[in-house]
Write a protein that holds these residues in place. Sequence first.
Motif, PDB file in Angstrom:
ATOM      1  N   ALA A 243       0.899  -1.119  -0.062  1.00 14.96           N
ATOM      2  CA  ALA A 243       0.069   0.058   0.088  1.00 14.96           C
ATOM      3  C   ALA A 243       0.841   1.269   0.093  1.00 14.96           C
ATOM      4  CB  ALA A 243      -0.997  -0.136   1.178  1.00 14.96           C
ATOM      5  N   GLU A 244       2.002   1.171   0.830  1.00 17.96           N
ATOM      6  CA  GLU A 244       2.653   2.410   0.788  1.00 17.96           C
ATOM      7  C   GLU A 244       3.658   2.552  -0.406  1.00 17.96           C
ATOM      8  OE1 GLU A 244       5.463   1.089   3.891  1.00 17.96           O
ATOM      9  OE2 GLU A 244       4.438   2.130   5.389  1.00 17.96           O
ATOM     10  N   ALA A 245       3.977   1.388  -1.239  1.00 17.55           N
ATOM     11  CA  ALA A 245       4.664   1.663  -2.620  1.00 17.55           C
ATOM     12  C   ALA A 245       3.550   2.391  -3.613  1.00 17.55           C
ATOM     13  CB  ALA A 245       5.124   0.361  -3.031  1.00 17.55           C
ATOM     14  N   VAL A 246       2.339   1.881  -3.588  1.00 18.85           N
ATOM     15  CA  VAL A 246       1.195   2.198  -4.629  1.00 18.85           C
ATOM     16  C   VAL A 246       0.995   3.627  -4.264  1.00 18.85           C
ATOM     17  CG1 VAL A 246      -1.308   2.012  -5.122  1.00 18.85           C
ATOM     18  CG2 VAL A 246       0.235  -0.138  -4.736  1.00 18.85           C
ATOM     19  N   ARG A 247       0.799   3.974  -3.063  1.00 21.00           N
ATOM     20  CA  ARG A 247       0.389   5.529  -2.803  1.00 21.00           C
ATOM     21  C   ARG A 247       1.726   6.174  -3.157  1.00 21.00           C
ATOM     22  NH1 ARG A 247      -3.590   7.838   0.796  1.00 21.00           N
ATOM     23  NH2 ARG A 247      -2.882   9.930   0.846  1.00 21.00           N
ATOM     24  N   VAL A 248       2.779   5.937  -2.987  1.00 21.79           N
ATOM     25  CA  VAL A 248       4.098   6.889  -3.317  1.00 21.79           C
ATOM     26  C   VAL A 248       4.053   6.948  -4.698  1.00 21.79           C
ATOM     27  CG1 VAL A 248       6.481   6.980  -3.275  1.00 21.79           C
ATOM     28  CG2 VAL A 248       5.286   6.415  -1.051  1.00 21.79           C
ATOM     29  N   ALA A 249       3.929   5.955  -5.413  1.00 22.65           N
ATOM     30  CA  ALA A 249       4.209   5.906  -7.108  1.00 22.65           C
ATOM     31  C   ALA A 249       3.070   6.598  -7.446  1.00 22.65           C
ATOM     32  CB  ALA A 249       4.050   4.382  -7.513  1.00 22.65           C
ATOM     33  N   LEU A 250       1.550   6.574  -7.080  1.00 18.28           N
ATOM     34  CA  LEU A 250       0.735   7.137  -7.602  1.00 18.28           C
ATOM     35  C   LEU A 250       0.874   8.845  -7.456  1.00 18.28           C
ATOM     36  CD1 LEU A 250      -2.357   4.960  -6.528  1.00 18.28           C
ATOM     37  CD2 LEU A 250      -1.547   5.335  -9.054  1.00 18.28           C
ATOM     38  N   VAL A 251       1.316   9.118  -6.340  1.00 14.11           N
ATOM     39  CA  VAL A 251       1.283  10.597  -6.242  1.00 14.11           C
ATOM     40  C   VAL A 251       2.513  11.031  -6.992  1.00 14.11           C
ATOM     41  CG1 VAL A 251       2.158  12.285  -4.499  1.00 14.11           C
ATOM     42  CG2 VAL A 251       0.615  10.530  -3.624  1.00 14.11           C
TER      43      VAL A 251
END
Length: 266
Positions: A243-251
């Motif tokens: 979830a952390e990786a997904v959020r950082v990548a999307l932002v």
Amino acid sequence: MSSAPGGVGELVVDLNSDLGEGFGRWTLGDDDAMLELVTSANVACGFHAGDPSILRRVCAQAAERGVAIGAQVGYRDLAGFGRRHIDVDPAELVDEVIYQIGALDGIARVEGSRVTYVKPHGALYNDAASNPATADAVAEAIALYDRTLPLVGLAGSELVAAATRSGLTPVAEAFADRAYTPEGLLVSRRLEGAVLHDPETIAARCVRLATSGTVEAITGSTISVAAQSICVHGDTPGAVAIAEAVRVALVGAGVTIAPFATPTAA
């Protein structure tokens, strides 16, 4: 993806996760950590997982963090975690979905929030994605309880179509960590490769979903998946890191992370 008030053409996506899925002394996933990362919480309603104390705690934490609360309704299957198909009469299924929404909504209201959408879980989700009768029963239950509640379903599925037929607001969903068939359905968890685990791979996949509306199927073909919300499963090993990786990548790709439903009290 949808546009937000922030600007014309701005890409906006909701991140959701299945939470509250413990039972008694049994815990599953890290609800606290996931609530710091997602914008919508699909909270179990006691049929496939969750007990009153767990659900109240998750609702309280979601309300405190401004995370939208959704009722994750499922088959009555605690032993199988709601992942086994159960042949339920559609009329009975309507009643059981109403029961689950009402139970969670009562708990959420005690904690100063409310249920703001509905999403089926597990086998019920998969059945409703391809079976119009099951999809219509879920949609009918929501319409009877509160027609303003959006219904979350697999993008392009019968569930999304049923929401439209019933006059509900459909919310098309994609999955960060699940493999897709060429037809746009989810690969059965019984098959190898059905669940993805590498955070970087999953994050890159989500950026592609959000920016191009496409995803690579398990066969290697490219399929269209236009979704307003992306699900990161809370029970997947390494869920928080994913979830952390997904959020950082999307932002980092210029995508705004925001809930599709307003997480405010009634």
